[in-house]
Design an enzyme around this catalytic site. Structure first.
Site, PDB file in Angstrom:
ATOM      1  N   LYS A   1       5.809 -55.113   6.102  1.00 28.44           N
ATOM      2  CA  LYS A   1       5.957 -55.234   4.647  1.00 28.44           C
ATOM      3  C   LYS A   1       5.925 -53.835   4.045  1.00 28.44           C
ATOM      4  O   LYS A   1       4.877 -53.321   3.654  1.00 28.44           O
ATOM      5  CB  LYS A   1       4.842 -56.109   4.066  1.00 28.44           C
ATOM      6  CG  LYS A   1       5.128 -56.549   2.629  1.00 28.44           C
ATOM      7  CD  LYS A   1       6.349 -57.453   2.558  1.00 28.44           C
ATOM      8  CE  LYS A   1       6.666 -57.904   1.146  1.00 28.44           C
ATOM      9  NZ  LYS A   1       7.890 -58.707   1.094  1.00 28.44           N
TER      10      LYS A   1
ATOM     11  N   SER B   1      11.524 -62.770   1.002  1.00 32.66           N
ATOM     12  CA  SER B   1      10.171 -62.793   0.459  1.00 32.66           C
ATOM     13  C   SER B   1      10.022 -63.955  -0.532  1.00 32.66           C
ATOM     14  O   SER B   1      10.087 -65.114  -0.139  1.00 32.66           O
ATOM     15  CB  SER B   1       9.832 -61.445  -0.176  1.00 32.66           C
ATOM     16  OG  SER B   1       8.451 -61.177  -0.059  1.00 32.66           O
TER      17      SER B   1
END
Length: 595
Positions: free
Chosen positions: A192, A389
């Protein structure tokens, strides 16, 4: 004294009459502008016409789902991808349209969008009609579309920017250090990388790995498609890119990237010869916007059963108001609730083109998708350029998920960032802060008071709890264990083809396949589509903004910035969205700009 009152009365009367006159003039101007903006004249499609594609605007998923020019007297729609494809398909069968003329140096669209348009152009050619492309200079995106043409022409002093894909990320840590800004950064998932520009000065090994993998996958598709259209072996095409043969017009011709060096008038002569016109005869060209307005979609309102197509494109935001092209949770909850309560709607196709955004907003939309399913309406997801996401969050419980080969998806992870400004204020401006607290955490959350270790741990714990919940949602929707999802999650980004292999999507295909799957799940054979959100013309957007005070300036500013920045607008928008972020985020680490 009487003279004084007489002159004062006359002055007031004159002022009132002048204001009244201005009011009538203003009303008349607005009325004539409104009449001009709404009274569209249908363009006549003449025999032996050529459909022209210039791609001057960013291509949204849905027509007019972007900030539009509020002062556009010509009232041109900004066609969405689905309507563009519909127009090209209609032109394929239209005897008045003899071919397509592509006149584009830039194409402001993602890789999946470009691939869909390219497929539509190939299908058009299968009818035996021609496609001619001309440009003074081809960017890689424009050339990808142009390469499908049976004649690719280039200006004699032009070039073809064909050299392979690259991705560049800006890092801000050095600047923040100079300003004494400390970023409190919390994240879950080693891939991430959304926070990397604020805590590193270069890519992490994990981020470099994932970028290389999906960039290579996209470049492979890019080369394969061009090689097939231009009849050039892939290996040779890669050498052409490595040598950058397209940097000159002669190099482009010798390497067979283009068929001919010519000027635009010669391109028109070529088109005339294909139609059977004399050089002196006038060539009838019609823009794809005018053609769609004249002969685009055919609606069959006699069909009662409907499939709702909900276009979710842009950043996922909290609230219900903002510029078109973003996903505001309150707005989309209302849309989905309305669809859920409509008995004539038998299924839903959620078309997603989003890098994600607010976790809270994603959760609210996710909940309404669940309620639609519970109400007996199948939900099928169709992914565009991005469904990552938060974009994947709202997709993961769909009955079926389709992606394009070059869709970017995954990025299952979350993060939060808080800038700490106490050192900046003290060292740069000489401003200090002191507090009186009634509790241990009373001053918690302000950027001017340093967090304690306990408070850091509280935020990180919250981030990890949200990530765990994200994993559980994906595991439930994709019929996997939490551990299986965690293995492919951790914020990692995947191209569509690989996403199918690892089970994040069910199959590869576009909106048409998603609609077929939704109809099958709903058990309907004959249906019509109804599209959401409802979009407005530029003038309608202006009228709406005029009633919303502050939003008037914001809306006009958004259009001005978009028109000025052009293809660079997505980068600006990403930075603006980051500045406006609130709470925990589930979004892609950066705007995916491929050079």
């Amino acid at each position: 004294m009487s003279q004084f009152f007489k002159f004062m009365f006359a002055s007031c009367l004159g002022t009132a009459l002048a204001l009244l006159l201005l009011l009538f003039i203003g009303i008349g101007w607005i009325s004539s502008f409104a009449t001009s903006a709404t009274a569209k004249d249908k363009v006549v499609v003449k025999p032996n016409s050529v459909l022209e594609l210039d791609f001057k605007h960013m291509i949204p998923e849905k027509t007019n789902n972007v900030p539009m020019d509020p002062f556009d007297i010509e009232r041109k729609d900004v066609l969405g991808l689905s309507d563009m494809v519909a127009a090209i398909g209609r032109a394929k069968e239209d005897p008045d349209i003899k071919g397509i003329y592509i006149n584009a140096t830039y194409v402001m669209a993602g890789k999946a969008t470009s691939a869909v348009l390219r497929d539509a152009l190939q299908d058009f050619r299968s009818s035996g009609k021609f496609v001619v492309s001309y440009a003074n200079y081809y960017t890689q995106g424009a050339y990808y579309l142009a390469s499908v043409a049976d004649s690719v022409l280039l200006n004699p002093v032009g070039a073809v920017d064909f050299r392979g894909l690259s991705s560049m990320i800006a890092f801000y840590k050095g600047m923040l250090d100079k300003l004494d800004v400390q970023m409190k950064i919390f994240y879950a998932g080693k891939f991430k990388s959304a926070t990397e520009p604020y805590r590193l000065d270069k890519m992490s090994d994990e981020n470099r790995l994932q970028i290389r993998e999906y960039l290579t996958a996209l470049n492979d598709l890019f080369v394969q498609d061009i090689a097939k259209s231009r009849n050039i072996p892939e290996a040779e095409l890669r050498q052409i890119a490595n040598r950058f043969d397209g940097r000159s017009a002669e190099g482009s011709l010798q390497s067979r990237l283009v068929d001919r060096l010519a000027y635009e008038d010669e391109a028109f002569d070529l088109i005339k010869s294909k139609i059977g016109l004399d050089k002196k005869e006038k060539l009838s060209r019609i823009s794809i916007e005018d053609y769609f307005d004249s002969r685009g979609k055919k609606l069959d309102l006699s069909t009662k059963d409907k499939i709702a197509v909900v276009y979710a494109e842009g950043t996922i935001m909290d609230g219900d108001k903002g510029e078109p092209g973003d996903i505001y949770d309150e707005k989309y909850v209302k849309i989905l609730r309305k669809i859920r309560q409509d008995a004539s709607v038998k299924a839903i196709v959620l078309r997603i083109n989003s890098p994600g955004g607010s976790v809270l907003a994603s959760e609210n939309i996710f909940r309404e998708v669940e309620l639609c399913k519970q109400a007996g309406k199948p939900v099928v997801v169709s992914m565009g350029d991005l469904a990552a996401s938060g974009g994947y969050y709202i997709a993961c419980h769909a009955d079926s998920i389709f992606a394009e080969e070059n869709t970017i998806t995954g990025s299952i992870g979350v993060f939060g960032m808080i800038p700490m400004l106490h050192n900046t204020m003290k060292n740069k401006l000489g401003i200090t802060f002191d507090t009186v607290r009634t509790g241990r955490h009373s001053a918690f959350g302000t950027p001017f008071v340093e967090f304690s270790q306990e408070e850091d741990a509280m935020i990180q714990g919250r981030i990890e709890a949200v990530y765990d919940d994200f994993l559980e949602k994906v595991a439930s929707g994709r019929k996997k264990t939490r551990e299986q999802v965690h293995e492919i999650a951790q914020g990692r980004v995947w191209p569509g083809k690989k996403a199918k292999e690892i089970g994040l999507v069910d199959d590869l295909g576009g909106l048409d396949r998603a609609l077929s799957a939704a109809a099958k799940l709903a058990g309907v054979e004959k249906y019509r589509t109804t599209e959401y959100p409802r979009t407005k013309t530029g003038f309608e957007q202006l009228l709406e903004q005029l009633t919303r005070n502050k939003d008037t300036d914001d809306g006009i500013k958004a259009w001005l910035i978009r028109s000025e920045l052009g293809e660079m607008y997505p980068m600006y928008k990403t930075m603006r969205d980051i500045r406006q972020m609130k709470g925990i985020q589930a979004r892609l680490p950066y705007e995916l700009i491929f050079n």
